[in-house]
Design an enzyme around this catalytic site. Structure first.
Site: not given
Ligand code: XMP
Length: 519
Positions: A54, A81-82, A166, A168, A220-226, A366
């Site tokens: 932070g 870190c913080y 860090h 990560e 929509s044909g997109g990844v998430d909605s499918s 994702k």
């Protein structure tokens, strides 16, 4: 959630990355603002805490601090870190403003054997002002760097650790190993967060939420909605009705692909609404980008409302919200980016539509959405698809939208994409530390005509711009260094095969100053 890690966010740019690294080891974790109510954090039954970095300084008035319940829980803690400084401060150690801000790579040398750091030295990424002067009682120094004598510290008895660097970020190449040892060995978490367990849990949750009622979904044909639709289908089968609106602004074969994947292969009841004429009509004569977006958004809502009405006004609506959206919207103090474009998502419906939302991807990143999609049997082509803007080809067809110009753009785009696919460049991979391939690639039709010569004829036709970028987060992007021979072949094919195009240019601007899309 008996195998979870709670991550407290002290305002770090990389807090989400910590969560992704933990999820990558198949462990469930959630990100909470540092001052979230204890009951909320403890409700996931964490087996350990990670405290993020932070921007503050612990002795500053009003600085974030380690909440008491974290220590009272007697669970292992890793402060980064913080987070390390907050831990130090609350356990009676000493922090000092470092003479020099340390930002960038550093080499850390191990001082004593410990369960976190196996290797004798480690390349790390530092980004801090303050540093630990004296670790709290009970802690030993585990590793040091020239600028940070206490680069890592630990109290092995209590399972408390702190890292000044860090682990990560990718610039700490072996950082994931440290996180893994903390989570799996020190916290003793069982890595059971796999696509199959995610599916099972979601299915149970969806069934419990919707009972025997009807659910509608806008695909929509997109990844998430499918993937969201496929998950709901797995849970409740024919209680689900999916609606796919063909706006006429889709890419080649897109509607057929969605039909095949969701309906033919997974058995989703899917209505494809042919609204091409309606969208074309509404967009007639419009050239202003934001107006195109607005028109498409409005038309989409109307078409969807009609379908919902015809289906007897279902109570539930599937929405493909994913975890980064949830985290961003729950962090009000994150600087609101200036609005460059209305990122209107077709499928994003207004609140006054009285639906209760089913959001099966709400806790997924994702990458996890994609793995779940594959496990549900969606084709790789759909699951690994590049992002496509809601308004589709409308914002890539600069100038006026006509059926001819959209067909021209679609044909050029299909050639570009298929050549990239054949060359294995339609996905972004990392090779020798450099990004290979493309995160997003598409054709843009320009509203200019130029002179050319084909055979013995003069031509006076439109130009196609090719846009291909590399990026991790789509906030910044660089243009993809595609091989010249490939670009030559693509340009050649487009000019030869697409009527009305006699010139192809390659867009070599990064974002910023340009954006990814041209409109
Ligand atoms: P820009 O052009 O802003 O794009 O650099 C960043 C990412 O967002 C996508 N994009 C959109 N997505 N509706 C969407 O759903 C939109 O209106 C829209 N405009 C841009 C773009 O494709 C890129 O991935």
């Amino acid at each position: 959630m008996a195998n979870a890690i709670a991550i407290l966010d002290f305002g770090s740019q990389t807090a989400q990355l910590i969560a992704r690294r933990v999820r990558e080891m198949h462990v469930y974790c959630e990100l909470f603002p540092w001052d979230a109510p204890a009951s909320k954090v403890l409700s996931i039954h964490p087996k350990g805490f990670i405290l993020s970095g932070g921007p503050a300084s612990v002795y500053e008035p009003g600085a974030p601090y380690l909440p008491a319940y974290v220590l009272e829980s007697q669970l292992p803690i890793l402060g980064i870190c913080y987070g390390m400084q907050a831990l130090t401060h609350s356990l009676g150690g000493e922090i000092a403003a470092s003479a020099m801000r340390e930002y960038g790579p550093a080499l850390v040398e191990k001082q004593i054997e410990n369960p976190l750091i196996e290797m004798s030295s480690l390349d790390v990424w530092m980004s801090h002002g303050d540093r630990i002067e004296t670790p709290p009682p009970g802690f030993s120094i585990l590793a040091s760097s020239p600028n940070s004598p206490v680069a890592a510290m630990g109290d092995m008895r209590r399972g408390y650790f702190g890292l000044q660097f860090h682990p990560e970020v990718r610039h700490t190449p072996r950082g994931a190993e440290l996180l893994r040892r903390f989570v799996l060995d020190i916290c003793g978490v069982n890595p059971d967060w796999t696509p199959d367990s995610i599916i099972n849990e979601s299915v149970a949750r969806i069934r419990q939420q919707v009972g025997n009622q009807m659910v509608i979904s806008a695909v929509s044909g997109g990844v998430d909605s499918s993937v969201a639709t496929a998950l709901v289908q797995r849970a409740i089968g024919d209680q689900l009705l999916a609606v796919f609106v063909d706006t006429g602004m889709l890419r080649e074969n897109e509607a057929a692909q969605v039909q095949k994947a969701l309906h033919d292969q997974l058995g989703v009841e899917l209505i494809t609404v042919d609204a091409v004429a309606r969208f074309m009509g509404a967009l007639g004569g419009v050239t202003e980008p934001e107006q195109k977006r607005r028109i498409i958004g409005e038309q989409f809502i109307r078409v969807f409302e009609e379908q919902a009405h015809a289906a007897g006004e279902p109570h539930f609506l599937v929405q493909g919200t994913i975890y980064p959206d949830v985290v961003e919207s729950s962090a009000p103090d994150r600087a609101q980016a200036q609005r460059i474009k209305t990122h209107h998502n077709v499928g994003g419906l207004p609140e006054e539509m009285q639906f209760e939302l089913v959001e099966p991807l709400r806790y997924l990143f994702k990458d996890e959405v994609r793995l779940v999609g594959e496990a549900l049997g969606l084709p790789a082509e759909l699951v690994w698809r590049q992002p496509f803007p809601g308004p589709g080809l409308a914002v890539r067809c600069l100038g006026e939208i006509t059926p001819e110009r959209i067909a021209r753009l679609r044909a050029a785009d299909a050639i570009f994409v298929s050549e990239l696919r054949n060359a294995g460049l339609l996905r972004l991979k990392e090779q020798d530390g450099a990004a290979q391939g493309t995160a997003q690639a598409f054709a843009v039709l320009l509203p200019v005509r130029s002179v050319g010569v084909m055979g013995d004829h003069r031509t006076y036709e439109e130009a196609i711009a090719l846009r291909a970028i590399t990026t991790e987060d789509f906030m910044t992007a660089d243009w993809a260094r595609l091989p010249y021979d490939l670009l030559a072949r693509i340009a050649n094919r487009i000019v030869n095969e697409v009527d009305g195009v006699n010139r192809v240019v390659y867009d070599i601007t990064s974002k910023p100053p340009a954006t990814i899309e041209w409109e």
